[in-house]
Motif scaffolding. Structure first.
Motif, PDB file in Angstrom:
ATOM      1  N   LEU A 151       0.845  -1.207   0.000  1.00 56.77           N
ATOM      2  CA  LEU A 151       0.000   0.000   0.000  1.00 56.77           C
ATOM      3  C   LEU A 151       0.878   1.254   0.000  1.00 56.77           C
ATOM      4  O   LEU A 151       0.586   2.238  -0.671  1.00 56.77           O
ATOM      5  N   MET A 152       1.972   1.189   0.760  1.00 63.37           N
ATOM      6  CA  MET A 152       2.864   2.348   0.867  1.00 63.37           C
ATOM      7  C   MET A 152       3.538   2.627  -0.482  1.00 63.37           C
ATOM      8  O   MET A 152       3.696   3.775  -0.898  1.00 63.37           O
ATOM      9  N   GLU A 153       3.913   1.564  -1.157  1.00 60.20           N
ATOM     10  CA  GLU A 153       4.563   1.725  -2.461  1.00 60.20           C
ATOM     11  C   GLU A 153       3.586   2.397  -3.450  1.00 60.20           C
ATOM     12  O   GLU A 153       3.958   3.331  -4.171  1.00 60.20           O
ATOM     13  N   LEU A 154       2.344   1.935  -3.443  1.00 56.56           N
ATOM     14  CA  LEU A 154       1.353   2.526  -4.358  1.00 56.56           C
ATOM     15  C   LEU A 154       1.007   3.957  -3.944  1.00 56.56           C
ATOM     16  O   LEU A 154       0.842   4.842  -4.788  1.00 56.56           O
ATOM     17  N   ALA A 155       0.927   4.186  -2.617  1.00 54.18           N
ATOM     18  CA  ALA A 155       0.627   5.541  -2.135  1.00 54.18           C
ATOM     19  C   ALA A 155       1.751   6.498  -2.536  1.00 54.18           C
ATOM     20  O   ALA A 155       1.509   7.612  -3.018  1.00 54.18           O
ATOM     21  N   GLY A 156       2.997   6.058  -2.352  1.00 54.20           N
ATOM     22  CA  GLY A 156       4.159   6.907  -2.684  1.00 54.20           C
ATOM     23  C   GLY A 156       4.223   7.224  -4.173  1.00 54.20           C
ATOM     24  O   GLY A 156       4.553   8.351  -4.577  1.00 54.20           O
ATOM     25  N   LEU A 157       3.882   6.229  -4.993  1.00 57.14           N
ATOM     26  CA  LEU A 157       3.873   6.461  -6.434  1.00 57.14           C
ATOM     27  C   LEU A 157       2.807   7.515  -6.789  1.00 57.14           C
ATOM     28  O   LEU A 157       3.039   8.411  -7.609  1.00 57.14           O
ATOM     29  N   ALA A 158       1.655   7.412  -6.132  1.00 58.25           N
ATOM     30  CA  ALA A 158       0.589   8.387  -6.372  1.00 58.25           C
ATOM     31  C   ALA A 158       1.031   9.797  -5.950  1.00 58.25           C
ATOM     32  O   ALA A 158       0.724  10.793  -6.621  1.00 58.25           O
ATOM     33  N   ALA A 212       4.147  10.975  -5.953  1.00 55.40           N
ATOM     34  CA  ALA A 212       5.104  11.473  -6.942  1.00 55.40           C
ATOM     35  C   ALA A 212       4.368  11.886  -8.222  1.00 55.40           C
ATOM     36  O   ALA A 212       4.683  12.913  -8.834  1.00 55.40           O
ATOM     37  N   GLN A 213       3.366  11.100  -8.571  1.00 56.91           N
ATOM     38  CA  GLN A 213       2.615  11.417  -9.793  1.00 56.91           C
ATOM     39  C   GLN A 213       1.857  12.752  -9.642  1.00 56.91           C
ATOM     40  O   GLN A 213       1.753  13.520 -10.591  1.00 56.91           O
ATOM     41  N   THR A 214       1.374  13.036  -8.452  1.00 56.38           N
ATOM     42  CA  THR A 214       0.643  14.300  -8.229  1.00 56.38           C
ATOM     43  C   THR A 214       1.600  15.495  -8.380  1.00 56.38           C
ATOM     44  O   THR A 214       1.259  16.498  -9.027  1.00 56.38           O
ATOM     45  N   VAL A 215       2.795  15.377  -7.777  1.00 56.51           N
ATOM     46  CA  VAL A 215       3.774  16.470  -7.891  1.00 56.51           C
ATOM     47  C   VAL A 215       4.126  16.677  -9.366  1.00 56.51           C
ATOM     48  O   VAL A 215       4.127  17.806  -9.883  1.00 56.51           O
ATOM     49  N   GLN A 216       4.363  15.557 -10.047  1.00 54.63           N
ATOM     50  CA  GLN A 216       4.769  15.647 -11.453  1.00 54.63           C
ATOM     51  C   GLN A 216       3.649  16.261 -12.303  1.00 54.63           C
ATOM     52  O   GLN A 216       3.907  17.052 -13.202  1.00 54.63           O
ATOM     53  N   ARG A 217       2.397  15.902 -12.030  1.00 50.17           N
ATOM     54  CA  ARG A 217       1.255  16.415 -12.796  1.00 50.17           C
ATOM     55  C   ARG A 217       1.107  17.935 -12.627  1.00 50.17           C
ATOM     56  O   ARG A 217       0.858  18.664 -13.578  1.00 50.17           O
ATOM     57  N   LEU A 218       1.298  18.393 -11.380  1.00 49.07           N
ATOM     58  CA  LEU A 218       1.040  19.814 -11.101  1.00 49.07           C
ATOM     59  C   LEU A 218       2.273  20.700 -11.263  1.00 49.07           C
ATOM     60  O   LEU A 218       2.170  21.855 -11.668  1.00 49.07           O
ATOM     61  N   GLY A 240      -7.317   5.772 -17.422  1.00 52.05           N
ATOM     62  CA  GLY A 240      -6.227   4.940 -17.945  1.00 52.05           C
ATOM     63  C   GLY A 240      -5.480   4.208 -16.842  1.00 52.05           C
ATOM     64  O   GLY A 240      -6.089   3.546 -16.013  1.00 52.05           O
ATOM     65  N   ALA A 241      -4.157   4.334 -16.879  1.00 50.56           N
ATOM     66  CA  ALA A 241      -3.341   3.654 -15.871  1.00 50.56           C
ATOM     67  C   ALA A 241      -2.935   4.608 -14.754  1.00 50.56           C
ATOM     68  O   ALA A 241      -2.038   4.313 -13.960  1.00 50.56           O
ATOM     69  N   ASP A 242      -3.572   5.773 -14.693  1.00 51.79           N
ATOM     70  CA  ASP A 242      -3.191   6.767 -13.682  1.00 51.79           C
ATOM     71  C   ASP A 242      -3.409   6.259 -12.255  1.00 51.79           C
ATOM     72  O   ASP A 242      -4.387   5.566 -11.979  1.00 51.79           O
ATOM     73  N   GLN A 243      -2.547   6.680 -11.360  1.00 51.57           N
ATOM     74  CA  GLN A 243      -2.693   6.357  -9.939  1.00 51.57           C
ATOM     75  C   GLN A 243      -3.481   7.432  -9.207  1.00 51.57           C
ATOM     76  O   GLN A 243      -3.742   7.310  -8.013  1.00 51.57           O
TER      77      GLN A 243
END
Ligand SMILES: NC(=O)C1=CN([C@@H]2O[C@H](COP(=O)(O)OP(=O)(O)OC[C@H]3O[C@@H](n4cnc5c(N)ncnc54)[C@H](OP(=O)(O)O)[C@@H]3O)[C@@H](O)[C@H]2O)[C@@H](O)CC1
Ligand SMILES: [K+]
Length: 555
Positions: free
Chosen positions: A351-358, A360-366, A543-546
């Motif tokens: 869960l932590m791995e998936l949460a952390g990926l999400a 990073a994806q939020t920072v990258q998106r914004l 899509g495959a977004d977290q």
């Protein structure tokens, strides 16, 4: 269309995703006064009689409820100008009710005061709110119709309210749940929504909804279920929910639920009795669970036709019930996490791995790395800190220059491994004394300090950094809940910072309901059985977004 919305909310547009609120209401002022003071308040003024004879006890009861409730009501439920010698004396008593409540609230500046107005059925004092049989002997004008009398009754009471100091008036409506169904409503301009409101044909929940919302006259602010047995509550809420989805209301109403204490009235002994084989504490737990289950129908549903729910009780409810209700509502959120890792079969690591990926994806998106090259990751001592470590690794892989503030390393071996991995990803460590300098150099911050287990005021070594983040103009992306916010009450007294963006994990936490910045949802790992068990209404992840963006909450 209604069926699709109800059963396949996943197909709803994500722009309709919204978090309904939960507010806990005080309840049973009368019963609590009786319990504390052994006082018999059985007059036609009911609990409002205490305004005249025992004002101290009114303030005392308010103070007790304020420990657990978000909203307190003035002790005016059955205040009727007719019971006073003059309108002036009635206004004086109503003013006193407001003053007593405000005095109890002075140490609770973030809580709300509502002016209680009981419905006509209750004012008749013959138990109509329980039986649905309304007294046809009207007190104001014997030649007039029932509707005319109800209208006159409410207009007179509203004149008293109007004379009381400026207030936000929260008008409390009642629907009896036992056939024949009747609603008592008050309307500030004195206009009833339609003649059939009191008609005998108004006998199903559908009739009630059609009558109340079909006209959508002034925009109904709230609709309530009152004086019913707690065991009927969840079914009634679901029925209201189904019916309300038919209407395309411009403004979503709130739902108030105020069941009684679940006791039965014995007509022979003229007393309230527990069902056999239950003791008092068992009864209170059961009551709280049933009310929390009914509230969950609304608060777990991001597509709910209600903007929120106000949960409390009515007759035979005391402070202890409201305390248990608050706990029962919080316990549901914790159970969800336990479910994911228990029966759900997940490990915390996954869960932590998936949460952390999400994250990073939020920072990258914004804040993409080509415009915001340097990211400061602030990681705390709990599991949220672990989310931050995972995110730092991904951000580095995404091309950012990552700085890590992680002053209180976890004792958990797995989290220590996450920390070790970062040595191979050019992540620069920041000491507490260098935090402000690092913040100044950075172009964006990932706040993974505290999550839903934060309590009280921030202690060292996190107090200084939280204060620095409050003063900083750098954009902050917070994980799950902005750090040092109370998981239920939010940024109490503005103690902490408000981030530019928030990534809620699994589902938004209650404390974030006032957050109006950019809001994403992450935690794309919830299995269907958990969705069904908790009646979760989750948006579609593209899509495959977290992560998926959700609109700012609107309250
Ligand atoms: N839901 C999910 O599916 C998933 C959730 N995940 C994440 O886990 C988060 C919840 O994690 P959590 O329960 O470990 O607690 P969290 O909030 O990180 O930190 C608590 C720590 O802070 C400390 N502390 C408390 N108050 C303090 C104060 N005033 N001042 C200073 N310190 C204080 C307290 O220390 P203590 O004082 O108890 O020693 C404790 O160590 C959640 O929000 C989400 O991000 C994902 O990882 C996995 C999937
Ligand atoms: K946080």
């Amino acid at each position: 269309m209604a069926a699709e919305v109800l059963t396949h909310y996943y197909f709803k547009s994500t722009t309709e995703f919204e978090t309904p609120t939960l507010e806990i209401l005080d309840s049973g002022t009368f019963t609590q006064q009786e319990e504390d003071h052994g006082r018999c308040l059985n007059s036609r003024l009911w609990s409002a009689a205490a305004l005249l004879h025992a004002p101290d006890s009114v303030e005392e009861v308010h103070a007790k409820y304020l420990v657990h409730a978000d909203i307190v009501e003035t002790c005016t439920y059955q205040h009727r100008e007719k019971e006073f010698q003059s309108v002036e004396l009635a206004v004086e008593a109503a003013n006193k009710a407001v003053t007593l409540a405000r005095s109890a609230m002075h140490t609770h500046p973030n809580k709300f005061l509502a002016y209680a107005l009981g419905p006509y059925a209750v004012a008749q004092a013959v138990g109509s709110e329980y039986t649905g049989r309304h007294n046809q002997q009207h007190e104001h004008n014997h030649g007039s119709s029932y509707n005319e009398n109800v209208k006159l009754f409410h207009l007179r009471r509203l004149q008293v309210v109007k004379a009381v100091a400026t207030l936000t008036v929260c008008i409390r409506g009642t629907s009896g749940s036992i056939a024949p169904l009747r609603i008592s409503l008050v309307f500030p301009d004195g206009t009833l929504p339609g003649a059939n409101i009191f008609s005998e044909s108004c006998s199903t929940m559908e009739d009630v909804i059609d009558t109340v919302f079909g006209y959508d006259i002034a925009g109904v602010a709230a609709v309530g279920i009152n004086c019913t047995k707690p065991r009927y509550l969840q079914g009634l809420v679901r029925a209201l929910d189904v019916g309300l989805r038919k209407f395309n209301l411009t403004r979503k109403p709130k739902l108030t639920i105020q069941p009684d204490g679940g006791l039965s009235y014995n007509a022979q002994t003229r007393g309230w009795e527990l069902p056999s084989s239950t003791d008092d504490s068992e009864q209170v737990e059961k009551w709280a669970r049933l009310v929390a289950d009914a509230a969950a129908v609304v608060i777990n549903d991001t597509t709910s036709p209600f903007s929120g729910i106000v949960a409390g009780g009515c007759f035979k409810i005391v402070v202890h019930h409201i305390e248990r209700l608050r706990n029962a509502c919080s316990a549901r959120a914790q159970n969800l996490d336990q479910d994911l890792m228990g029966e759900g079969g997940y490990t915390l690591e996954q869960l932590m791995e998936l949460a952390g990926l999400a994250c990073a994806q939020t920072v990258q998106r914004l804040y993409p790395s080509h415009t915001h090259k340097q990211v400061l990751v602030a990681a705390g001592p709990g599991n949220q800190g672990g989310d931050g470590l995972v995110a730092a690794r991904h951000l580095s892989l995404f091309g950012y220059k990552a700085l890590l503030f992680y002053p209180k390393p976890s004792k958990n071996q797995f989290v220590q491994q996450l920390d070790k991995q970062l040595d191979h990803f050019s992540v620069q460590r920041i000491q507490a004394e260098d935090f402000e300098g690092a913040l100044h150099q950075s172009t964006v911050v990932l706040d993974a300090i505290f999550g839903f287990s934060f309590k009280g005021d921030p202690r060292p070594p996190f107090d200084g950094p939280i204060a620095a983040l409050k003063d900083s103009d750098r954009p902050i992306v917070s994980v799950d809940i902005p750090s040092a916010w109370d998981v239920e009450k939010g940024n109490v007294n503005g103690k902490s910072f408000t981030p530019a963006a928030l990534l809620s994990l699994t589902a938004p936490k209650l404390g974030t309901r006032s957050f109006t910045g950019t809001h994403y949802l992450g935690g794309r790992f919830v299995p269907q059985y958990v969705v069904d068990k908790y009646d979760l209404q989750l948006p579609v992840y593209p899509g495959a977004d977290q992560i998926v963006e959700i609109p700012p909450t609107s309250f």
